[in-house]
Design a protein around this motif. Structure first.
Motif, short mmCIF file in Angstrom:
data_model
loop_
_atom_site.label_atom_id
_atom_site.label_comp_id
_atom_site.label_asym_id
_atom_site.label_seq_id
_atom_site.Cartn_x
_atom_site.Cartn_y
_atom_site.Cartn_z
N LEU A 19 0.82 -1.22 0.00
CA LEU A 19 0.00 0.00 0.00
C LEU A 19 0.85 1.26 0.00
CD1 LEU A 19 -2.92 -0.82 2.48
CD2 LEU A 19 -3.16 -0.19 0.07
N VAL A 20 1.94 1.25 0.75
CA VAL A 20 2.78 2.45 0.85
C VAL A 20 3.39 2.79 -0.50
CG1 VAL A 20 4.85 3.41 1.90
CG2 VAL A 20 3.26 2.09 3.29
N GLY A 21 3.81 1.78 -1.26
CA GLY A 21 4.44 2.01 -2.56
C GLY A 21 3.49 1.90 -3.73
N PHE A 22 2.18 1.82 -3.45
CA PHE A 22 1.17 1.72 -4.50
C PHE A 22 1.43 0.52 -5.43
CE2 PHE A 22 -1.31 3.33 -8.23
CZ PHE A 22 -2.53 3.48 -7.58
N GLY A 23 2.05 -0.54 -4.88
CA GLY A 23 2.27 -1.74 -5.66
C GLY A 23 3.29 -1.60 -6.77
N ARG A 24 4.08 -0.54 -6.73
CA ARG A 24 5.03 -0.29 -7.81
C ARG A 24 6.47 -0.64 -7.42
NH1 ARG A 24 2.08 5.27 -9.91
NH2 ARG A 24 0.55 4.20 -11.23
N ARG A 25 6.63 -1.37 -6.31
CA ARG A 25 7.95 -1.83 -5.89
C ARG A 25 7.98 -3.35 -5.94
NH1 ARG A 25 8.47 1.47 -0.26
NH2 ARG A 25 6.61 0.22 0.15
N SER A 26 9.01 -3.90 -6.56
CA SER A 26 9.15 -5.34 -6.63
C SER A 26 9.41 -5.92 -5.25
CB SER A 26 10.30 -5.73 -7.56
OG SER A 26 10.00 -5.36 -8.89
N LEU A 27 8.76 -7.05 -4.95
CA LEU A 27 8.95 -7.75 -3.70
C LEU A 27 9.50 -9.15 -3.99
CD1 LEU A 27 5.70 -6.83 -1.72
CD2 LEU A 27 7.91 -5.65 -1.73
#
Length: 263
Positions: free
Chosen positions: A69-77
Motif C-alpha cells: 500500500l505504501v508504494g502503490f504496488g510499484r515496488r518489486s517484492l
C-alpha cells in the motif's frame, strides 16, 4: 481491424484518500481493472466501483498486486511463486465476492504495477499468476503486456488452458525491448493528450510505435490501457473512444465495399 477494447485502472482510492476520476472514465471504457486492496482500495471503494461499472455496462476485472500500500504496488517484492499464487487467489476471491453481492462477477484478471512488470520478465512469476487464475476459474482471461512476439506467453498459458488478452498502453513510453519505461525515468508517462491519442491511433491501426531509443515497435493488441491516475489520460479518453469508434466504422464500410464488389 478487430475491435480494440479500452481498459482503465480504477477503484484505487483508499478510505478518505481519493485517487483518479473513475466517474469521468467509466462512460468511455469497456473494461474496468479494479484494485483489490493490496496496492490500493478497500472493501467500500471496491464495492462502489463495482456498482459504477455495472451502471455503465463495463466488464469488471481483478487488478491484483504485491502487498504494498505504501508504494502503490510499484515496488518489486521478493515473493516466491507459491506466495504470488496465493496473493492473486486472495485478491481475486475478495473482488469476486463483492461482485456476486451485486449480481455480477469478475470477467478477467490483470495484475498491477511491479507484479505485472515482474511477470513479463520472469516466466516463473508469470506461471504462478497463470496457475492462480486457472485454479480459481480457467475461463477467466488473463491480461498481459503485448510484445513484439507473444508466442512465449501463449506457450506458457497452454497447459493452464487460459485465454490471454494482450494489452498495449496509450499513455506510456516503451523501451527498445517492447517493455514499459520505468516510471522513475523522465518521459515514462506521457503528459500530452495529443501524444496519448496519437499512440492510441498507431496501436489501433497496427502501425509502428517509436520506442525511447528511436526504434520501431509493432504491437498486436486486444485491449488498450489508459491510467486513471494520469490527468492527461482522463482528458484524452473521450477522444480515444471517438477514434476507436470511427476506425471501427471505417473498417466496417471497407468490408461492405469488398462484399459489394463480389456480388
Amino acid at each position: 481491424m478487430a475491435k480494440l477494447l479500452l481498459n482503465a485502472d480504477v477503484g484505487e482510492s483508499f478510505g478518505a484518500w481519493q485517487l483518479g476520476q473513475d466517474e469521468a472514465l467509466m462512460p468511455f471504457i469497456d473494461l474496468a481493472n479494479i484494485a483489490c486492496g493490496f496496492h490500493a482500495s478497500d472493501p467500500d471503494t471496491m464495492r462502489r466501483t463495482v456498482q459504477l461499472a455495472q451502471l455503465h455496462g463495463v466488464k469488471i476485472g481483478a487488478h491484483p498486486a504485491y502487498p504494498d500500500l505504501v508504494g502503490f504496488g510499484r515496488r518489486s517484492l521478493a515473493c516466491s511463486p507459491a506466495e504470488i499464487e496465493n496473493m492473486v487467489l486472495y485478491q481475486l476471491g475478495a473482488l469476486d465476492a463483492l461482485c456476486r453481492a451485486e449480481g455480477t462477477r469478475v470477467h478477467y484478471v490483470k495484475p498491477h504495477g511491479a507484479l505485472y512488470n515482474d511477470m513479463m520478465r520472469e516466466p516463473t512469476k508469470l506461471a504462478a499468476v497463470m496457475q492462480a487464475v486457472a485454479r480459481y476459474d480457467a475461463s477467466l482471461p488473463l491480461m498481459l503486456m503485448a510484445k513484439t512476439d507473444n508466442q512465449a506467453a501463449l506457450d506458457l498459458a497452454q497447459p493452464f488452458g487460459l485465454q490471454l488478452w494482450f494489452e498495449a498502453f496509450a499513455d506510456r513510453a516503451y523501451d527498445g525491448q517492447g517493455l514499459l519505461v520505468s516510471r522513475q525515468l523522465p518521459g515514462a508517462v506521457f503528459s500530452s493528450p495529443q501524444q496519448i491519442i496519437e499512440q492510441a491511433r498507431r496501436i489501433a491501426l497496427g502501425e509502428p510505435l517509436v520506442a525511447c531509443d528511436g526504434s520501431a515497435l509493432v504491437l498486436s493488441a486486444d485491449t488498450l490501457c489508459v491510467h486513471g491516475d494520469n490527468l492527461e489520460s482522463i482528458g484524452a479518453v473521450s477522444a480515444i473512444r471517438h477514434l476507436l469508434e470511427n476506425l471501427k466504422l471505417e473498417n466496417l464500410k471497407s468490408e461492405n465495399l469488398k462484399l459489394d464488389s463480389l456480388t
